[in-house]
Design a protein around this motif. Structure first.
Motif, PDB file in Angstrom:
ATOM      1  N   LEU A  23     -20.795 -21.122 -74.455  1.00  0.00           N
ATOM      2  CA  LEU A  23     -21.210 -21.413 -73.083  1.00  0.00           C
ATOM      3  C   LEU A  23     -22.585 -20.804 -72.820  1.00  0.00           C
ATOM      4  N   GLU A  24     -23.369 -21.468 -71.992  1.00  0.00           N
ATOM      5  CA  GLU A  24     -24.657 -20.919 -71.559  1.00  0.00           C
ATOM      6  C   GLU A  24     -24.939 -21.372 -70.129  1.00  0.00           C
ATOM      7  N   HIS A  25     -25.749 -20.561 -69.430  1.00  0.00           N
ATOM      8  CA  HIS A  25     -26.160 -20.853 -68.051  1.00  0.00           C
ATOM      9  C   HIS A  25     -24.950 -21.127 -67.153  1.00  0.00           C
ATOM     10  N   CYS A  26     -24.025 -20.191 -67.143  1.00  0.00           N
ATOM     11  CA  CYS A  26     -22.837 -20.342 -66.309  1.00  0.00           C
ATOM     12  C   CYS A  26     -22.227 -18.973 -66.028  1.00  0.00           C
ATOM     13  N   ARG A  27     -21.249 -18.948 -65.146  1.00  0.00           N
ATOM     14  CA  ARG A  27     -20.488 -17.743 -64.843  1.00  0.00           C
ATOM     15  C   ARG A  27     -19.046 -17.969 -65.254  1.00  0.00           C
ATOM     16  N   VAL A  28     -18.438 -16.955 -65.864  1.00  0.00           N
ATOM     17  CA  VAL A  28     -17.032 -17.026 -66.247  1.00  0.00           C
ATOM     18  C   VAL A  28     -16.264 -16.097 -65.314  1.00  0.00           C
ATOM     19  N   LEU A  29     -15.256 -16.637 -64.659  1.00  0.00           N
ATOM     20  CA  LEU A  29     -14.528 -15.867 -63.652  1.00  0.00           C
ATOM     21  C   LEU A  29     -13.093 -16.366 -63.547  1.00  0.00           C
ATOM     22  N   VAL A  30     -12.313 -15.664 -62.729  1.00  0.00           N
ATOM     23  CA  VAL A  30     -10.939 -16.084 -62.448  1.00  0.00           C
ATOM     24  C   VAL A  30     -10.925 -16.756 -61.082  1.00  0.00           C
ATOM     25  N   ASN A  31     -10.386 -17.970 -61.046  1.00  0.00           N
ATOM     26  CA  ASN A  31     -10.325 -18.737 -59.809  1.00  0.00           C
ATOM     27  C   ASN A  31      -8.922 -19.321 -59.668  1.00  0.00           C
ATOM     28  N   GLY A  32      -8.201 -18.899 -58.641  1.00  0.00           N
ATOM     29  CA  GLY A  32      -6.851 -19.402 -58.442  1.00  0.00           C
ATOM     30  C   GLY A  32      -5.910 -19.087 -59.579  1.00  0.00           C
ATOM     31  N   GLY A  33      -6.124 -17.953 -60.244  1.00  0.00           N
ATOM     32  CA  GLY A  33      -5.270 -17.550 -61.347  1.00  0.00           C
ATOM     33  C   GLY A  33      -5.670 -18.109 -62.687  1.00  0.00           C
ATOM     34  N   CYS A  34      -6.690 -18.986 -62.719  1.00  0.00           N
ATOM     35  CA  CYS A  34      -7.163 -19.591 -63.970  1.00  0.00           C
ATOM     36  C   CYS A  34      -8.530 -19.024 -64.340  1.00  0.00           C
ATOM     37  N   TYR A  37     -15.254 -21.518 -65.994  1.00  0.00           N
ATOM     38  CA  TYR A  37     -16.694 -21.267 -65.987  1.00  0.00           C
ATOM     39  C   TYR A  37     -17.336 -22.183 -64.943  1.00  0.00           C
ATOM     40  N   VAL A  38     -18.350 -21.641 -64.291  1.00  0.00           N
ATOM     41  CA  VAL A  38     -18.960 -22.292 -63.138  1.00  0.00           C
ATOM     42  C   VAL A  38     -20.406 -22.640 -63.466  1.00  0.00           C
ATOM     43  N   THR A  39     -20.768 -23.891 -63.259  1.00  0.00           N
ATOM     44  CA  THR A  39     -22.150 -24.336 -63.419  1.00  0.00           C
ATOM     45  C   THR A  39     -22.676 -24.829 -62.076  1.00  0.00           C
ATOM     46  N   GLU A  40     -23.979 -24.852 -61.967  1.00  0.00           N
ATOM     47  CA  GLU A  40     -24.618 -25.300 -60.727  1.00  0.00           C
ATOM     48  C   GLU A  40     -25.321 -26.629 -60.960  1.00  0.00           C
ATOM     49  N   LYS A  41     -25.093 -27.584 -60.050  1.00  0.00           N
ATOM     50  CA  LYS A  41     -25.754 -28.885 -60.143  1.00  0.00           C
ATOM     51  C   LYS A  41     -25.945 -29.447 -58.739  1.00  0.00           C
ATOM     52  N   ASN A  42     -27.195 -29.736 -58.414  1.00  0.00           N
ATOM     53  CA  ASN A  42     -27.527 -30.305 -57.099  1.00  0.00           C
ATOM     54  C   ASN A  42     -26.952 -29.466 -55.959  1.00  0.00           C
ATOM     55  N   ASN A  43     -27.174 -28.155 -56.062  1.00  0.00           N
ATOM     56  CA  ASN A  43     -26.718 -27.211 -55.036  1.00  0.00           C
ATOM     57  C   ASN A  43     -25.197 -27.177 -54.889  1.00  0.00           C
ATOM     58  N   GLN A  44     -24.495 -27.649 -55.901  1.00  0.00           N
ATOM     59  CA  GLN A  44     -23.036 -27.595 -55.907  1.00  0.00           C
ATOM     60  C   GLN A  44     -22.547 -26.730 -57.067  1.00  0.00           C
ATOM     61  N   SER A  45     -21.446 -26.039 -56.847  1.00  0.00           N
ATOM     62  CA  SER A  45     -20.814 -25.257 -57.902  1.00  0.00           C
ATOM     63  C   SER A  45     -19.694 -26.083 -58.520  1.00  0.00           C
TER      64      SER A  45
END
Length: 315
Positions: A23-34, A37-45
């Protein structure tokens, strides 16, 4: 609704897991128990799930971050984590105290010690360690003879030459009297193998293996080798083998056993794909997808684990 805890996910054998992530250019986190990885595109996550129960290794490249909660869940599921540069190379991390070969391992006080005990029984004996290294090299040759014939290139016309090359170095590996002699034979073999693959693909008549070089084949070899290191680190962790107990790459290299484990499959799967992809004009993502597909199709992690188990039991 019944909640599945990540600590319950290790029931899926590592050798049967399908995913190896870079993975590159992203954040890895826990969301809703899962773990996602989060990427940004057109001001959206955009959130993408990582199926940690079916994942062996996670390589984090340029522009990545990971939360403590995500590391906790990955560790519970037995996922190896490595930090690397762009395109999967070079591999590095800040962990200097507890873990070797630039990987963060899942920690557990209840890891089995069966194979560590068997490994230590031979490892301190120079001749038995040399015999183990020879066993690993012979498996390496066997896999080359099997897998090279399954790639879509001109190997059918040159099977005889390949067999002669493999038979020649099988004898050289067997007759090596010291680890240094075996390493020297391995170096000669690698040079011959690179030249053979370059000739098969018409890539270059005078190809030289150089790390961090600009030509596509060398870049793909670097990239693919680090994928193999991720699987090697996973295989060692599954068996409870410390990475410093190398059998060929030297007792002074903290991550030597990972390099040994990766050598089992690098030449049989990474090397041919690197030259094929270089000639096809593939980008790094396409090359990486080919490698991961080849790993899964050939049950590569199974092979690594079985080879290390066999060495532990027979050396």
């Amino acid at each position: 609704m019944y909640a599945i805890h990540s600590s319950d996910l290790k029931t899926i054998l590592h050798s049967k897991r399908a995913n190896l992530y870079y993975l590159e250019h992203c954040r890895v986190l826990v969301n809703g128990g899962c773990v996602e990885y989060v990427t940004e595109k057109n001001n959206q996550s955009l959130y993408w799930n990582i199926p940690i129960a079916n994942t062996t290794c996670l390589l984090l490249g340029t522009g990545t971050s990971i939360t403590q909660a995500a590391v906790r869940e990955l560790a519970k599921a037995g996922v190896m984590i490595g930090f690397c540069g762009g395109g999967g190379t070079p591999l590095f991390s800040a962990n200097e105290v507890d873990f070797a070969c630039q990987f963060f391992s899942p920690q557990s006080e209840y890891r089995a010690t069966e194979y560590l005990q068997k490994w230590c029984q031979f490892w301190f004996d120079d001749q038995r360690r040399l015999a183990a290294a020879k066993q690993l090299q012979q498996q390496r040759l066997t896999l080359i003879s099997q897998h090279w014939l399954q790639f879509n290139w001109r190997i059918e016309r040159f099977k005889g030459q390949l067999k002669t090359l493999l038979d020649d170095f099988s004898v050289q590996f067997t007759e090596a009297q010291t680890s240094q002699a075996l390493l020297a034979a391995e170096g000669r073999f690698s040079q011959r193998l690179y030249a053979f693959a370059a000739g098969l693909t018409h890539y270059s008549k005078d190809f030289k293996r150089r790390q961090s070089q600009g030509d596509p084949a060398n870049q793909f070899l670097d990239h693919g080798n680090y994928l193999a290191y991720g699987l090697g680190a996973t295989a060692c962790w599954v068996l409870g083998l410390p990475h410093g107990l190398a059998i060929l790459h030297g007792k002074t290299r903290r991550g030597g056993l990972v390099f040994d484990a990766a050598d089992i499959i690098k030449d049989s799967l990474i090397l041919p794909q690197a030259f094929i992809s270089a000639m096809a004009g593939d980008d790094e993502k396409t090359f990486r997808q080919h490698c991961i597909h080849n790993f899964a199709e050939r049950e590569t992690l199974d092979c690594m684990i079985d080879t290390l188990k066999s060495i532990a039991e027979q050396a």
